[in-house]
Design a protein around this motif. Sequence first.
Motif, PDB file in Angstrom:
ATOM      1  N   UNK A   1      -3.209   1.902  12.449  1.00 11.31           N
ATOM      2  CA  UNK A   1      -3.334   2.733  11.250  1.00 11.31           C
ATOM      3  C   UNK A   1      -3.443   1.869   9.996  1.00 11.31           C
ATOM      4  N   UNK A   2      -2.666   0.810   9.933  1.00 11.13           N
ATOM      5  CA  UNK A   2      -2.703  -0.048   8.755  1.00 11.13           C
ATOM      6  C   UNK A   2      -4.097  -0.646   8.560  1.00 11.13           C
ATOM      7  N   UNK A   3      -4.675  -1.130   9.632  1.00 12.01           N
ATOM      8  CA  UNK A   3      -6.024  -1.702   9.535  1.00 12.01           C
ATOM      9  C   UNK A   3      -7.030  -0.655   9.065  1.00 12.01           C
ATOM     10  N   UNK A   4      -6.933   0.559   9.613  1.00  3.43           N
ATOM     11  CA  UNK A   4      -7.882   1.612   9.224  1.00  3.43           C
ATOM     12  C   UNK A   4      -7.707   1.992   7.749  1.00  3.43           C
ATOM     13  N   UNK A   5      -6.466   2.230   7.327  1.00  3.46           N
ATOM     14  CA  UNK A   5      -6.223   2.676   5.962  1.00  3.46           C
ATOM     15  C   UNK A   5      -6.686   1.622   4.951  1.00  3.46           C
ATOM     16  N   UNK A   6      -6.409   0.359   5.250  1.00  6.85           N
ATOM     17  CA  UNK A   6      -6.842  -0.696   4.318  1.00  6.85           C
ATOM     18  C   UNK A   6      -8.372  -0.815   4.280  1.00  6.85           C
ATOM     19  N   UNK A   7      -9.018  -0.593   5.417  1.00  2.00           N
ATOM     20  CA  UNK A   7     -10.488  -0.614   5.442  1.00  2.00           C
ATOM     21  C   UNK A   7     -11.067   0.513   4.615  1.00  2.00           C
ATOM     22  N   UNK A   8     -10.497   1.724   4.760  1.00  2.00           N
ATOM     23  CA  UNK A   8     -10.959   2.870   3.980  1.00  2.00           C
ATOM     24  C   UNK A   8     -10.713   2.639   2.498  1.00  2.00           C
ATOM     25  N   UNK A   9      -9.537   2.102   2.157  1.00  7.43           N
ATOM     26  CA  UNK A   9      -9.202   1.850   0.761  1.00  7.43           C
ATOM     27  C   UNK A   9     -10.163   0.846   0.133  1.00  7.43           C
ATOM     28  N   UNK A  10     -10.474  -0.217   0.867  1.00  3.71           N
ATOM     29  CA  UNK A  10     -11.414  -1.212   0.346  1.00  3.71           C
ATOM     30  C   UNK A  10     -12.809  -0.630   0.190  1.00  3.71           C
ATOM     31  N   UNK A  11     -13.189   0.236   1.155  1.00  2.76           N
ATOM     32  CA  UNK A  11     -14.501   0.864   1.063  1.00  2.76           C
ATOM     33  C   UNK A  11     -14.626   1.790  -0.114  1.00  2.76           C
ATOM     34  N   UNK A  12     -13.540   2.494  -0.457  1.00  2.00           N
ATOM     35  CA  UNK A  12     -13.556   3.370  -1.608  1.00  2.00           C
ATOM     36  C   UNK A  12     -13.628   2.567  -2.906  1.00  2.00           C
TER      37      UNK A  12
ATOM     38  N   UNK B   1       7.423   0.303   6.264  1.00  2.00           N
ATOM     39  CA  UNK B   1       7.776  -0.983   5.668  1.00  2.00           C
ATOM     40  C   UNK B   1       7.440  -2.167   6.547  1.00  2.00           C
ATOM     41  N   UNK B   2       7.367  -1.945   7.860  1.00  2.00           N
ATOM     42  CA  UNK B   2       7.062  -3.047   8.778  1.00  2.00           C
ATOM     43  C   UNK B   2       5.651  -3.573   8.596  1.00  2.00           C
ATOM     44  N   UNK B   3       4.761  -2.734   8.052  1.00  2.00           N
ATOM     45  CA  UNK B   3       3.372  -3.169   7.843  1.00  2.00           C
ATOM     46  C   UNK B   3       3.005  -3.182   6.360  1.00  2.00           C
ATOM     47  N   UNK B   4       4.021  -3.151   5.500  1.00  2.00           N
ATOM     48  CA  UNK B   4       3.759  -3.270   4.077  1.00  2.00           C
ATOM     49  C   UNK B   4       3.425  -1.977   3.363  1.00  2.00           C
ATOM     50  N   UNK B   5       3.890  -0.838   3.897  1.00  2.00           N
ATOM     51  CA  UNK B   5       3.659   0.440   3.233  1.00  2.00           C
ATOM     52  C   UNK B   5       4.879   0.857   2.428  1.00  2.00           C
ATOM     53  N   UNK B   6       4.629   1.545   1.311  1.00  2.00           N
ATOM     54  CA  UNK B   6       5.619   2.403   0.679  1.00  2.00           C
ATOM     55  C   UNK B   6       5.201   3.824   1.010  1.00  2.00           C
ATOM     56  N   UNK B   7       6.034   4.551   1.725  1.00  2.00           N
ATOM     57  CA  UNK B   7       5.648   5.848   2.264  1.00  2.00           C
ATOM     58  C   UNK B   7       6.356   6.986   1.555  1.00  2.00           C
ATOM     59  N   UNK B   8       5.685   8.124   1.515  1.00  2.00           N
ATOM     60  CA  UNK B   8       6.271   9.377   1.061  1.00  2.00           C
ATOM     61  C   UNK B   8       5.645  10.490   1.876  1.00  2.00           C
TER      62      UNK B   8
ATOM     63  N   UNK C   1       0.845  -1.187   0.000  1.00  2.00           N
ATOM     64  CA  UNK C   1       0.000   0.000   0.000  1.00  2.00           C
ATOM     65  C   UNK C   1       0.882   1.238   0.000  1.00  2.00           C
ATOM     66  N   UNK C   2       0.619   2.132  -0.934  1.00  2.00           N
ATOM     67  CA  UNK C   2       1.387   3.366  -1.054  1.00  2.00           C
ATOM     68  C   UNK C   2       0.670   4.471  -0.287  1.00  2.00           C
ATOM     69  N   UNK C   3       1.365   5.036   0.706  1.00  2.00           N
ATOM     70  CA  UNK C   3       0.769   6.012   1.626  1.00  2.00           C
ATOM     71  C   UNK C   3       1.524   7.324   1.509  1.00  2.00           C
ATOM     72  N   UNK C   4       0.794   8.384   1.190  1.00  2.00           N
ATOM     73  CA  UNK C   4       1.377   9.727   1.143  1.00  2.00           C
ATOM     74  C   UNK C   4       0.926  10.502   2.370  1.00  2.00           C
ATOM     75  N   UNK C   5       1.885  10.886   3.211  1.00  2.00           N
ATOM     76  CA  UNK C   5       1.604  11.744   4.361  1.00  2.00           C
ATOM     77  C   UNK C   5       1.659  13.199   3.906  1.00  2.00           C
ATOM     78  N   UNK C   6       0.645  13.966   4.241  1.00  2.00           N
ATOM     79  CA  UNK C   6       0.619  15.394   3.920  1.00  2.00           C
ATOM     80  C   UNK C   6       0.571  16.167   5.229  1.00  2.00           C
ATOM     81  N   UNK C   7       1.519  17.063   5.428  1.00  2.00           N
ATOM     82  CA  UNK C   7       1.612  17.837   6.653  1.00  2.00           C
ATOM     83  C   UNK C   7       2.253  19.180   6.332  1.00  2.00           C
ATOM     84  N   UNK C   8       1.889  20.212   7.073  1.00  2.00           N
ATOM     85  CA  UNK C   8       2.359  21.557   6.745  1.00  2.00           C
ATOM     86  C   UNK C   8       3.878  21.653   6.769  1.00  2.00           C
TER      87      UNK C   8
END
Length: 346
Positions: free
Chosen positions: A335-346, A27-34, A1-8
């Motif tokens: 967070x991983x569980x939540x993000x994957x749930x949201x992604x599947x719902x979308x 990476x510990x939970x299978x993310x590619x982060x930016x 799962x590719x996750x983009x963090x957006x912060x000021x």
Amino acid sequence: MRVLHVISEMGAGGAEALVAGMAGAGGDVGWESAVASGGGFRADALRNRGIPVFDVPVARRSLLGIARAAWATRRAVSRFRPDVVLAHNVSASLTARIAAPRRPLVTVFHGVAEADVAGAVKVLKRVSDAVVTVADAAAERLHDAGLGSAVVIPNAVFPEPAGADRATVRRAIGTPPHVPVALCPARMERQKRHDVLLDAWSLVTGDAELWLAGDGSLRADLEAKARGLRGVRFLGTRTDVRDLLEAADVTVLTSDWEGMPIALLESLAAGRPVIASDVDGVREVLAGGGGVLVPRRSPGQTAKALRGLLYSPTARSVAASRDARADAHTLMKSYDELLRTVLEGR
């Protein structure tokens, strides 16, 4: 799962520390982060670790500022192509939604002043697919203001390599080994109420020192207020807060409001007791022990707590004992569980 963090920005704040920790541990939970942000020393550190970082100007409170931030964020989305966007705080969520209207967007709500909660809810209801709060009290405030629901994931401290030892840090600052030290790691902005802390410090006698680690728009005013006070040291913005914690004896934070301050979690992880305002997120941090809550905007009670802990190693040891809180692994799994749930719902 590719996750983009957006912060000021990616400077010394607690939300920034969380983003740096999550991006580094993804990476510990299978993310590619930016990360897309206005930059800062934490962004530089992530780049050095090979994690993509995209430059986005801070979204000032103007249509032009929001448009510029959204345009830069759109470029980041186009280049990184995330599966999901994790935006930290309200302004970042607004620009992320404008930049990526079709991507799942999860907001991490770190907190706002009470007067701004209703406005925050209006934005979050329109732009976010899910909202995370870092404390139960924050979720309750959002619900009372009209947000349907929020997921509570308490902050945690990510492990870091050992830094300088206590003697080395004190020697660099010029503080003798025997002098008791209270550390306040906080931006010099109105929310943090350094003026209350300095009023309290004027009531503390003895040879103790107060280290103020941070910078901000109020620094000049605070330096003027501190003239004539014994033992106050303005350390400026620091990238070594965990080293400072090792060298200090007590952490103190006199904020008007907080989400769940990372600085206090780091203090407790270092075995340093906390003196802090009795406000929502802090109250939850200290529910299992770890320090002393004082009434908000109360220099007298803050000074009493400082005197009680600075000059008594036994009192510090008792105050620092506490129940364990969630660790970084638990946070990442949540967070991983939540993000994957949201992604599947979308």
